[in-house]
Write an enzyme that holds these catalytic residues in place. Structure first.
Site: not given
Ligand code: ISL
Length: 584
Positions: A33, A37, A41, A110, A218, A280, A353-354
């Site tokens: 950041d 905030d 960023d 992305d 994505d 992805e 990030h997931d």
């Molecule tokens: O982490 C998941 C849910 O259990 C995955 O199914 C994830 O949602 C999936 O990999 C898709 O991810 C991507 O699209 C999503 C977004 O929320 C994720 O951050 C992104 O990486 C929707 O855009």
């Protein structure tokens, strides 16, 4: 924007530039950041370019910074051609791209085009009336026959959204439902409509013309939906007593490869060699992976597979923990290595990030944090493919270990918890445990730069709590210590740049049935490499193949000295990793 890279000559015989590259993912909200905030960023990124340059990465992939209501932290986009004010401005982005380019680092954006935000003008026009020219840009369906709009059970199908609840949301204005595989603020675009595809391609060309170097796409395998075939809709198999499986009719549809090839012709033709295109693709099999990435087919360069990161999930999915069986992990990754050996290419990752932090998942984030983080890195980075490093992974950052539900911010976790509570499926204690294991917020706690109050991430109140272990786990400490996780990643990245065997050598699994050691060789194009990682806190023995341990050199390891050799077996210490190179 000036092109800072040597012109890439199209030579279909030479390996593509990204076969020796390492990509670093920035999740801007949690990186740095600059304005207090509490949300990361783009000007914050500018402050940390030296960190990326020192690590030695070749590419940065930015999670979305576009205009967005932030219902899913930017994966719900309301304007593809502008930067959200919480992250800065387009001018800030240009500055970041220029700063990275001047350090020889390419930039991948992305691309979220399975869905938009419900606040995108396309959707607002679409929802305005049933005869809107954009009505067919999204998936609208009347209520289930025999039901009135809004009545319980009137949704066109019983499908479950990825974020819990139904995939259908009623628009009261027109009395029809729209499809949203993710949140109700993320309506799915209808790719059947050529005008949608043209609008997406035009936007992509606009970004490439601004000087970016590729896209991370994505959920790209959801853009073609089998439900389009004759408009047929059918309920899915019910998994949890409430909602049914949407997958068979909404993913991997019949026109998927056609769309990707069309995108290729329309957007990438003539400039493909300089770009990196990564898809992805949850649920993709090795066979799908080959179709996506065989260069002769003109689709993508590589895809993110999900098989290996689902191996510690029970039947209940990502919040249902089961222990990892290392033999399954080896078999899974080896299948992808072999399957894409002759045509296609792998993206290699543990974290994004997931995904919860790998050191807390497959490693030991307590006593052996450094050892297990560096072991996991070594094993992954020695595979054939393009490794991805997610921010903080290079510091050995761990899961959040939140003790209260109130700490969580992620829509997926919050909706899962609300549904589980409403239906009495889990107690609050069980929910705390489930989220501590599976929540995406584990990956999203702010990057730990130093040991000050907010870890150097912000001068304000961070949007998601900083992990208290930043007092000992942080970039300042990591950069000072040559044996740290950070310096180990730096060495692994340098090794890929220098060693043609790491880059292109054939992969062959060693001792697939060993329950605790992940071992393999890489061979061809130079002296064979033998790689072994101990996935346990106990000493483990492993036979050496392809190299003679008496004469082999140690290329890299995570202990000061080489492991002991006894009767031609290596004795690996807890979480030890070692790479040996055959004498010439
Ligand atoms: O982490 C998941 C849910 O259990 C995955 O199914 C994830 O949602 C999936 O990999 C898709 O991810 C991507 O699209 C999503 C977004 O929320 C994720 O951050 C992104 O990486 C929707 O855009």
């Amino acid at each position: 924007m000036a092109e800072e890279f040597p012109v890439v000559i199209a030579d279909h015989e030479a390996p593509a530039w990204w076969t020796s590259a390492v990509v670093y993912q920035i999740y801007p909200r949690s990186f740095q950041d600059s304005d207090g905030d509490g949300i990361g960023d783009l000007r914050g990124v500018l402050q940390r370019i030296d960190h990326l340059a020192e690590l030695g990465v070749d590419v940065v992939w930015f999670s979305p910074v576009y205009r967005s209501p932030q219902d899913d932290n930017g994966y719900d986009i309301s304007d593809y051609r502008d930067v959200d004010p919480i992250f800065g401005s387009l001018a800030d982005l240009d500055e970041v791209v220029q700063a990275l380019h001047s350090r020889g680092i390419r930039v991948v954006m992305d691309l979220v085009v399975n869905h938009t935000s419900d606040e995108h003008t396309w959707f607002m026009e679409s929802r305005a009336s049933t005869d809107s020219p954009k009505r067919d840009w999204y998936w609208w369906r009347p209520p289930r026959p025999g039901f009135a709009a809004g009545e319980p059970g009137a949704e066109p199908t019983n499908w479950a959204s990825y974020f819990s609840g139904s995939t259908w949301e009623l628009d009261p204005g027109t009395g029809e439902y729209y499809l949203h595989l993710f949140s109700r603020k993320q309506p799915d675009l209808n790719w059947e409509n050529p005008a949608v595809r043209d609008a997406v391609y035009e936007m992509m060309r606009w970004w490439l013309d601004r000087g970016i170097d590729g896209f991370r796409m994505d959920v790209i395998n959801l853009i073609s939906k089998t439900m389009a075939d004759g408009g047929a809709l059918a309920d899915g198999v019910v998994k949890d007593g409430l909602y049914g499986d949407a997958w068979p009719l909404t993913a991997n549809g019949p026109r998927l490869h056609e769309y990707l090839q069309e995108m290729h012709r329309e957007v990438f033709e003539g400039r493909r060699e300089a770009l990196l295109l990564v898809g992805e693709t949850p649920g993709a099999t090795v066979e799908d992976g080959r179709l996506f990435t065989d260069p002769a087919r003109g689709e993508l360069d590589m895809v993110f597979t999900f098989e290996h990161v689902g191996l510690d999930h029970g039947p209940g999915g990502r919040f249902d923990r089961r222990p990892l069986d290392l033999r399954e992990l080896k078999a899974t990754l080896a299948r992808w290595q072999t399957g894409l050996k002759d045509a296609g290419w792998n993206a290699l990752y543990w974290c994004n990030h997931d995904q919860p932090r790998i050191v807390s998942r497959f490693g030991d984030d307590g006593a052996y944090r450094r050892e297990s983080a560096t072991m996991l890195a070594t094993v992954l980075h020695l595979h054939r493919g393009t490794p991805y490093v997610y921010q903080g992974e290079e510091l050995g950052m761990t899961n959040a270990h939140f003790a209260a539900l109130a700490e969580y911010r992620d829509i997926e976790s919050l909706r899962y918890a609300a549904e589980a509570r409403a239906h009495g499926r889990l107690t609050d204690d069980q929910l705390v445990e489930a989220l501590a294991f599976g929540s995406r917020d584990n990956a999203r706690t702010p990057v730990q730069w130093d040991d000050t109050a907010s870890a150097g991430f912000t001068t304000g109140e961070p949007w998601l709590a900083v992990n208290p272990n930043h007092v000992t786990v942080n970039a300042e400490v990591e950069c000072r210590d040559p044996a740290s996780v950070f310096h180990h990643y730096r060495r692994l990245i340098a090794l890929r740049h220098e060693d043609p065997v790491v880059r292109l050598g054939d992969f062959s699994l060693v001792a697939p049935e060993h329950p605790h050691v992940y071992a393999f060789t890489r061979s061809g194009g130079g002296p064979t490499l033998f790689v072994a990682g101990n996935f346990s806190g106990e000493p483990q023995r492993i036979g050496v193949e392809g190299v003679d341990p008496a004469t082999a050199g140690r290329v890299i390891g995570n202990y000061d000295d080489a492991p002991r050799v006894e009767e031609a077996e290596l004795v690996l210490r807890p979480w030890e990793a070692v790479v040996l190179r055959a004498a010439r």
